[in-house]
Scaffold this active site. Structure first.
Site, PDB file in Angstrom:
ATOM      1  N   TYR A   1       7.697  -6.965  -8.534  1.00  9.04           N
ATOM      2  CA  TYR A   1       7.385  -5.765  -7.750  1.00  9.04           C
ATOM      3  C   TYR A   1       7.101  -4.603  -8.703  1.00  9.04           C
ATOM      4  CZ  TYR A   1       8.218  -2.051  -4.260  1.00  9.04           C
ATOM      5  OH  TYR A   1       8.107  -0.962  -3.440  1.00  9.04           O
TER       6      TYR A   1
ATOM      7  N   SER B   1      14.194  -5.920   6.689  1.00  8.76           N
ATOM      8  CA  SER B   1      14.736  -4.612   6.328  1.00  8.76           C
ATOM      9  C   SER B   1      16.054  -4.266   7.014  1.00  8.76           C
ATOM     10  CB  SER B   1      13.693  -3.518   6.583  1.00  8.76           C
ATOM     11  OG  SER B   1      13.782  -2.586   5.558  1.00  8.76           O
TER      12      SER B   1
ATOM     13  N   GLY C   1      13.584 -10.004   4.706  1.00  9.75           N
ATOM     14  CA  GLY C   1      12.378  -9.176   4.672  1.00  9.75           C
ATOM     15  C   GLY C   1      12.172  -8.388   5.949  1.00  9.75           C
TER      16      GLY C   1
ATOM     17  N   GLY D   1      18.245  -9.926   4.077  1.00 10.75           N
ATOM     18  CA  GLY D   1      17.524 -10.502   2.948  1.00 10.75           C
ATOM     19  C   GLY D   1      16.315 -11.328   3.350  1.00 10.75           C
TER      20      GLY D   1
ATOM     21  N   ASP E   1      10.056   1.452   5.549  1.00  6.82           N
ATOM     22  CA  ASP E   1      11.127   0.790   6.292  1.00  6.82           C
ATOM     23  C   ASP E   1      12.004   1.793   7.034  1.00  6.82           C
ATOM     24  OD1 ASP E   1      10.015  -1.248   4.912  1.00  6.82           O
ATOM     25  OD2 ASP E   1      11.757  -1.681   3.657  1.00  6.82           O
TER      26      ASP E   1
ATOM     27  N   THR F   1       0.827  -1.213   0.000  1.00  5.61           N
ATOM     28  CA  THR F   1       0.000   0.000   0.000  1.00  5.61           C
ATOM     29  C   THR F   1       0.858   1.260   0.000  1.00  5.61           C
ATOM     30  OG1 THR F   1      -0.081  -0.214   2.398  1.00  5.61           O
ATOM     31  CG2 THR F   1      -2.034  -0.955   1.189  1.00  5.61           C
TER      32      THR F   1
HETATM   33  P1  ADP Z   1      16.601  -6.748   3.641  1.00  2.16           P
HETATM   34  O1  ADP Z   1      16.597  -5.265   3.713  1.00  2.16           O
HETATM   35  O2  ADP Z   1      15.247  -7.318   3.388  1.00  2.16           O
HETATM   36  O3  ADP Z   1      17.252  -7.407   4.818  1.00  2.16           O
HETATM   37  P2  ADP Z   1      18.214  -6.200   1.341  1.00  2.16           P
HETATM   38  O4  ADP Z   1      18.656  -7.047   0.205  1.00  2.16           O
HETATM   39  O5  ADP Z   1      17.423  -4.987   1.042  1.00  2.16           O
HETATM   40  O6  ADP Z   1      17.455  -7.162   2.366  1.00  2.16           O
HETATM   41  O7  ADP Z   1      19.495  -5.706   2.158  1.00  2.16           O
HETATM   42  C1  ADP Z   1      20.463  -6.638   2.542  1.00  2.16           C
HETATM   43  C2  ADP Z   1      21.830  -6.031   2.301  1.00  2.16           C
HETATM   44  O8  ADP Z   1      22.069  -4.987   3.266  1.00  2.16           O
HETATM   45  C3  ADP Z   1      22.969  -7.020   2.499  1.00  2.16           C
HETATM   46  O9  ADP Z   1      23.216  -7.766   1.328  1.00  2.16           O
HETATM   47  C4  ADP Z   1      24.120  -6.084   2.847  1.00  2.16           C
HETATM   48  O10 ADP Z   1      24.659  -5.506   1.677  1.00  2.16           O
HETATM   49  C5  ADP Z   1      23.427  -4.988   3.648  1.00  2.16           C
HETATM   50  N1  ADP Z   1      23.491  -5.348   5.076  1.00  2.16           N
HETATM   51  C6  ADP Z   1      22.494  -5.752   5.878  1.00  2.16           C
HETATM   52  N2  ADP Z   1      22.926  -6.026   7.128  1.00  2.16           N
HETATM   53  C7  ADP Z   1      24.251  -5.807   7.100  1.00  2.16           C
HETATM   54  C8  ADP Z   1      25.308  -5.929   8.055  1.00  2.16           C
HETATM   55  N3  ADP Z   1      25.065  -6.347   9.302  1.00  2.16           N
HETATM   56  N4  ADP Z   1      26.555  -5.607   7.674  1.00  2.16           N
HETATM   57  C9  ADP Z   1      26.805  -5.188   6.419  1.00  2.16           C
HETATM   58  N5  ADP Z   1      25.875  -5.065   5.466  1.00  2.16           N
HETATM   59  C10 ADP Z   1      24.615  -5.361   5.792  1.00  2.16           C
HETATM   60 MG    MG Z   2      15.990  -4.008   2.147  1.00  4.81          MG
END
Ligand code: ADP
Ligand code: MG
Length: 401
Positions: free
Chosen positions: A237, A142, A140, A138, A188, A51
């Protein structure tokens, strides 16, 4: 089997120990101590899915898993970024345009923040930054918004920027959209910046007005990751966004005040079914009914009618499955198993869909039964091992040390 929940909870080290560990990592890589440490949480969306880009309503809560960022000013204009979890140092210089790092892709989130802050005219100097997180990446929840908002919180304090809460959210969103290249909504980053312990937040994605929604005592929010490898999420999406825009364009032809599907009623969508065509009509119906469900959920939480909240969550899932078509069989199965479990008040998919997580609400004393029954049943039917995260509604970003 009884230990599963404890295993997952055990991953979340107590905050003080994590801050200490980050300070140590900072010292190992850069030498000496950081000037300050900031944090920002991940989030789970309780209701109001798909939404946000229709200017609608969402109801996320910040969770008790976060990203910690340690920073220290430098006398020169170098910026050094270190990820404790991924390893490595990524460097840039304030004199040159901020570029993406193709090797250390984790650095593109803080790089994006630097790029957007400079674009907004913020008076940044050089700095060293190290970060770590326990928001599963990854899944979901955020983690990316948590990295962006924690970085903004840290740089705000380091350089005395005095950014208002929602300015941090907007800058974080811009970093993700304009630099990282993910067309995300504002939800988010907004909840990561503005979360309040013990509460969900109803967010009007058009005005950014928020309404605090008390969660009540003794209620557990249980997130379960399907462990499905997501494919084609971005293209699907974008398809959904385009379908919502097509519906909006139809209504805007006769009503000049229609800017997004937010401005359209369920009756209008019903009456326009033939003109919209079956697919676009279903997409629009999801958005308008989901917005109504969010408003009903606020009222139900306020009335402490958690049974009604649960029913609204189940209706949300059905709409995402049948009208918006963003679920996969594993998400439908997890919701079905959850709803059949004694004590569970409601469950739905959460996040963009096509895999990812479900969120369920239940009395705290029902969690053990959920873990013991739903997890093995899901494993037996899918061959996949789900991860379960019991989440508490937490505060948004802050400086912690
Ligand atoms: P989500 O936001 O759903 O968890 P995304 O693909 O949007 O998934 O974001 C994940 C990315 O954010 C990771 O691949 C990395 O690049 C970055 N990230 C998330 N947590 C960390 C962390 N603890 N240290 C370094 N990078 C991170
Ligand atoms: Mg994300």
């Amino acid at each position: 089997m009884c230990n599963r929940q404890a295993e997952v909870k055990g991953e979340a080290m107590i905050e003080g120990a994590r801050v200490q560990k980050l300070r140590q990592a900072f010292a190992n890589v850069f030498g000496g101590a950081p000037d300050l440490v900031a944090r920002a949480p991940g989030r789970v969306n309780l209701i109001g899915e798909h939404t946000d880009y229709s200017d609608g309503f969402v109801m996320p809560m910040a969770i008790d898993r976060d990203v910690l960022v340690a920073v220290r000013r430098r006398a020169d204009s170098q910026i050094r970024l270190h990820s404790v979890d991924f390893g490595g140092v990524s460097q840039l210089h304030l004199g040159a345009p901020v570029a993406r790092d193709g090797m250390r892709t984790w650095s593109n989130y803080p790089r994006g923040v630097v790029h957007i802050l400079l674009d907004a005219g913020a008076p940044l100097g050089g700095f060293d930054l190290a970060f770590t997180g326990n928001v599963p990446s990854g899944a979901g929840l955020s983690s990316s918004a948590a990295v962006e908002v924690a970085t903004l919180q840290a740089l705000d304090a380091l350089f005395g920027l005095k950014l208002p809460t929602f300015e941090k959210a907007k800058l974080g969103q811009r970093a993700e959209r304009e630099f990282v290249g993910v067309a995300c909504g504002i939800m988010d980053q907004a909840i990561s910046a503005a979360g309040v312990a013990g509460h969900a937040l109803m967010l009007d994605c058009r005005s950014l007005e928020t309404t605090l929604v008390p969660m009540g005592a003794g209620i557990a929010v249980v997130v379960t990751d399907t462990s499905v490898v997501r494919g084609l999420v971005d293209s699907k999406y974008n398809d959904r966004r385009a379908e919502c825009e097509a519906a909006t364009a139809h209504f805007a032809r006769t009503r000049s005040d229609v800017i997004a599907l937010r401005d359209v009623t369920a009756d209008e969508v019903h009456d326009a079914a033939d003109a919209l065509g079956p697919v676009v009509a279903r997409r629009a119906r999801h958005v308008v009914t989901e917005n109504a469900r969010v408003l009903s959920a606020v009222a139900a939480f306020r009335a402490e009618d958690l049974g009604e909240v649960g029913r609204l969550m189940v209706a949300s899932h059905a709409s995402l499955r049948d009208d918006f078509e963003v679920t996969v069989p594993e998400l439908d199965l997890l919701v079905e198993l959850a709803c059949a479990q004694p004590g569970v008040l409601g469950a739905r998919m959460t996040g963009a869909g096509f895999g990812g997580c479900t969120v369920a609400i239940m009395p705290t004393d029902a969690v053990a039964g959920y873990v013991d029954s739903v997890v093995p049943a899901y494993e037996a039917r899918t061959g996949l091992t789900p991860r379960v995260f019991t989440c508490e509604a937490s505060d948004g970003a802050s400086v912690v040390g």
